[in-house]
Motif scaffolding. Structure first.
Motif: not given
Length: 193
Positions: A126-147
């Motif tokens: 759960r902690e990993i998933e929460g941190r992953r979601r927060k990291a994805m939120e901090r990504m720009t649109e292009s970073e998130r899409t590219a990832f």
């Protein structure tokens, strides 16, 4: 067996010639992949479903402007990514909290429990998933899409560049920045040997 690109080109030709039902075959061939990308960008099943519908509606309306030298999959991905980003912005702007996300967390815990995971493992996941979601939120649109396209869909840098409308090196940099943000977010959880 014909190349998928050639099959897509033939279906597009048929749609443009007036055989509207042929578009349904394009939708069938690509809707699952568009859903996966949309879901990974929006992180919400209902939004992803709407994105798929909007993507193929926009695609149908713009099909007469499709460049026959292009790859239909890349073209429809680009429309889908734009729709997914629009949906994500709209949800954030409205300040809505998706109920589905709460259920998803419970499903993760249930799935882990079914595998006889201990409570520590469930909490860590759960902690990993929460941190992953927060990291994805901090990504720009292009970073998130590219990832998402690179690490979740297995797309090549050339495909990612085409979806983003950038040069391959710029796409590669976006993936790199996204991975770095994710690593920084998960670093506190790494156990040092």
């Amino acid at each position: 067996m014909r190349n998928m690109g050639n099959a897509d080109q033939e279906l597009i030709r048929r749609v443009l010639a007036g055989e509207k039902d042929a578009y349904g075959l394009l939708v069938s061939a690509h809707s699952e992949a568009v859903f996966r990308v949309a879901y990974r960008i929006t992180e919400n099943e209902a939004d992803a479903d709407e994105v798929v519908q909007e993507t193929f509606l926009r695609g149908y309306r713009a099909l007469d402007r499709f460049d026959s030298r292009a790859n239909f999959k890349t073209w429809i991905y680009r429309i889908g990514v734009n729709c997914a980003l629009d949906a994500r912005k709209a949800r954030q702007k409205a300040g809505a909290v998706a109920i589905a996300e709460e259920f998803e967390e419970e499903q993760v815990a249930v799935q882990l429990a079914d595998r006889e995971a201990g409570p520590e493992r469930i909490l860590l996941d759960r902690e990993i998933e929460g941190r992953r979601r927060k990291a994805m939120e901090r990504m720009t649109e292009s970073e998130r899409t590219a990832f998402v396209l690179r690490h979740m869909e297995g797309s090549s840098m050339e495909e990612i560049a085409a979806v983003l409308g950038v040069e391959p090196n710029t796409a590669k940099q976006a993936v790199f920045r996204a991975v770095q943000k994710l690593r920084r977010s998960l670093a506190p959880l790494w156990v040092k040997a």
